[in-house]
Motif scaffolding. Structure first.
Motif, mmCIF file in Angstrom:
data_model
loop_
_atom_site.group_PDB
_atom_site.id
_atom_site.type_symbol
_atom_site.label_atom_id
_atom_site.label_comp_id
_atom_site.label_asym_id
_atom_site.label_seq_id
_atom_site.Cartn_x
_atom_site.Cartn_y
_atom_site.Cartn_z
ATOM 1 N N ILE A 74 30.313 34.592 27.485
ATOM 2 C CA ILE A 74 30.287 34.713 28.995
ATOM 3 C C ILE A 74 31.084 35.475 29.757
ATOM 4 O O ILE A 74 32.332 35.465 29.790
ATOM 5 N N ASP A 75 30.415 36.524 30.363
ATOM 6 C CA ASP A 75 31.358 37.621 30.925
ATOM 7 C C ASP A 75 30.347 38.182 32.253
ATOM 8 O O ASP A 75 29.471 37.787 32.532
ATOM 9 N N ALA A 76 31.053 39.254 32.654
ATOM 10 C CA ALA A 76 30.469 39.980 34.106
ATOM 11 C C ALA A 76 28.851 40.370 33.575
ATOM 12 O O ALA A 76 28.009 40.265 34.479
ATOM 13 N N ARG A 77 28.992 40.931 32.503
ATOM 14 C CA ARG A 77 27.658 41.618 32.013
ATOM 15 C C ARG A 77 26.561 40.431 31.817
ATOM 16 O O ARG A 77 25.335 40.525 32.132
ATOM 17 N N THR A 78 26.912 39.373 31.098
ATOM 18 C CA THR A 78 25.990 38.192 30.804
ATOM 19 C C THR A 78 25.478 37.687 32.273
ATOM 20 O O THR A 78 24.455 37.158 32.571
ATOM 21 N N HIS A 79 26.403 37.692 33.375
ATOM 22 C CA HIS A 79 26.170 37.229 34.575
ATOM 23 C C HIS A 79 25.032 37.762 35.180
ATOM 24 O O HIS A 79 23.873 37.659 35.830
ATOM 25 N N GLU A 80 25.101 39.165 34.929
ATOM 26 C CA GLU A 80 24.119 40.352 35.383
ATOM 27 C C GLU A 80 22.878 40.002 34.680
ATOM 28 O O GLU A 80 21.797 40.216 35.143
ATOM 29 N N LEU A 81 23.049 39.695 33.439
ATOM 30 C CA LEU A 81 21.646 39.396 32.583
ATOM 31 C C LEU A 81 20.721 38.336 33.206
ATOM 32 O O LEU A 81 19.563 38.253 33.415
ATOM 33 N N PHE A 82 21.900 37.128 33.519
ATOM 34 C CA PHE A 82 21.011 35.958 34.259
ATOM 35 C C PHE A 82 20.497 36.363 35.253
ATOM 36 O O PHE A 82 19.398 35.551 35.666
ATOM 37 N N ARG A 83 21.091 37.171 36.241
ATOM 38 C CA ARG A 83 20.720 37.248 37.286
ATOM 39 C C ARG A 83 19.135 38.000 37.183
ATOM 40 O O ARG A 83 18.210 37.994 37.987
ATOM 41 N N GLY A 84 19.298 38.979 36.531
ATOM 42 C CA GLY A 84 17.996 39.691 36.190
ATOM 43 C C GLY A 84 16.705 38.991 35.725
ATOM 44 O O GLY A 84 15.699 38.979 36.206
ATOM 45 N N ILE A 85 17.072 38.071 34.639
ATOM 46 C CA ILE A 85 16.161 37.316 34.196
ATOM 47 C C ILE A 85 15.755 36.228 35.189
ATOM 48 O O ILE A 85 14.477 35.987 35.332
ATOM 49 N N ARG A 86 16.452 35.612 35.889
ATOM 50 C CA ARG A 86 16.179 34.646 37.189
ATOM 51 C C ARG A 86 15.262 35.325 38.035
ATOM 52 O O ARG A 86 14.458 34.634 38.662
#
Length: 295
Positions: A119-131
């Motif tokens: 869990i890091d800054a990149r994964t946060h952006e991944l979840f944002r994009g999937i959402r």
């Protein structure tokens, strides 16, 4: 990299298509490069698996566990099926999760997991994009999906149903429920004190025109109201037995003596009825306050 994404309809597992490109991209640019459109989002991540919830109760239980950062039964079963039993696919992979508490819980509850939890800054952006493109990404299903994904209309219906059910669940099992009841009771006690004091003051002012000396002898609001109800006219104090109301004999004697020489004005029977009615309100509120205090 695998991405664990929780939805109101069930658990989904995505796989990042080009992890090397993702690792070289600055977190701030991930959304523009990978998720600027639905077509780019579909190319960036693939839906590997989707497991729908069995029913609303299962969805509420899973949502409550995720909110608390715990691994529920359904999540544990999903991860075990996709990552441990199929460890050839997941070996060497990393699993991205949205919540830090959930990541810690997965590591503790599932030590045999063949992939690391990140869990890091990149994964946060991944979840944002999937959402952002959740409807489009979930419609296609995955290679091991139980029902081939879920449509956007079904997903929205499940979102609405889960939100209502989860709200009812949180109200029913709220840890603050007892504290809320106590706070409400204390607030009502304060309001009752104000009301009792206001009504008692009016009784004393009103009855004081007839028997002004009594206010200096009897200070308790409840005792004052009981005396008004028992005697009414001041001429009845001398012949009345007040021991049940006033325990101190000296106070009773002083009260009877003052009634004989009182400088108050005469009042009518209608006045006595109205003053007595207000005195009854004082006693009723005082009794209710005692019951609320015990509660």
């Amino acid at each position: 990299m695998l991405v664990l994404f929780e939805t109101p309809a069930g658990y989904s597992l995505f796989k990042v298509s080009d992890e090397k490109k993702l690792s070289k991209t600055d977190p701030e640019d991930i959304h523009d490069k990978f998720f600027s459109s639905s077509s780019k989002a579909s190319s960036a991540v693939d839906l590997v698996s989707f497991q729908p919830f069995a029913d609303t109760a299962d969805a509420v239980s899973a949502a409550a566990s995720c909110i608390e950062g715990k691994v529920g039964k359904s999540l544990k079963s999903f991860l075990k099926k996709q990552l441990i039993k199929g460890d050839k696919k997941s070996k060497g992979e990393s699993l991205a999760v949205a919540d830090k508490a959930l990541a810690v819980s997965i590591k503790e509850k599932m030590p045999k997991l063949p992939c690391g939890v990140v869990i890091d800054a990149r994964t946060h952006e991944l979840f944002r994009g999937i959402r952002c493109y959740m409807d489009e990404l979930l419609e296609g299903g995955g290679e091991s999906s139980s029902d081939g994904g879920v449509s956007g209309s079904d997903l929205r219906a499940m979102q609405l149903g889960l939100s209502h059910s989860l709200s009812r669940y949180k109200l029913k099992f709220s840890a603050d429920k007892v504290d809320t009841m106590v706070v409400q009771a204390v607030g009502l006690l304060d309001e009752l004190d104000k009301e009792i004091n206001t009504y008692a003051m009016r009784v004393k002012e009103w009855y004081g025109w007839h028997f002004p000396e009594m206010q200096g002898i009897v200070g308790d609001n409840a005792q004052y109201s009981k005396l008004v109800l028992t005697c009414g006219y001041r001429t009845k104090y001398r012949e009345s037995d007040l021991s049940a109301i006033v325990e101190d004999e000296s106070v009773e004697a002083a009260l009877k003596e003052a009634a004989e020489v009182s400088m108050g004005t005469e009042i009518s029977e209608l006045d006595v009825i109205n003053i007595s009615s207000l005195a009854e309100q004082v006693l009723s509120l005082t009794e209710y306050r005692a019951q609320l205090w015990e509660y």
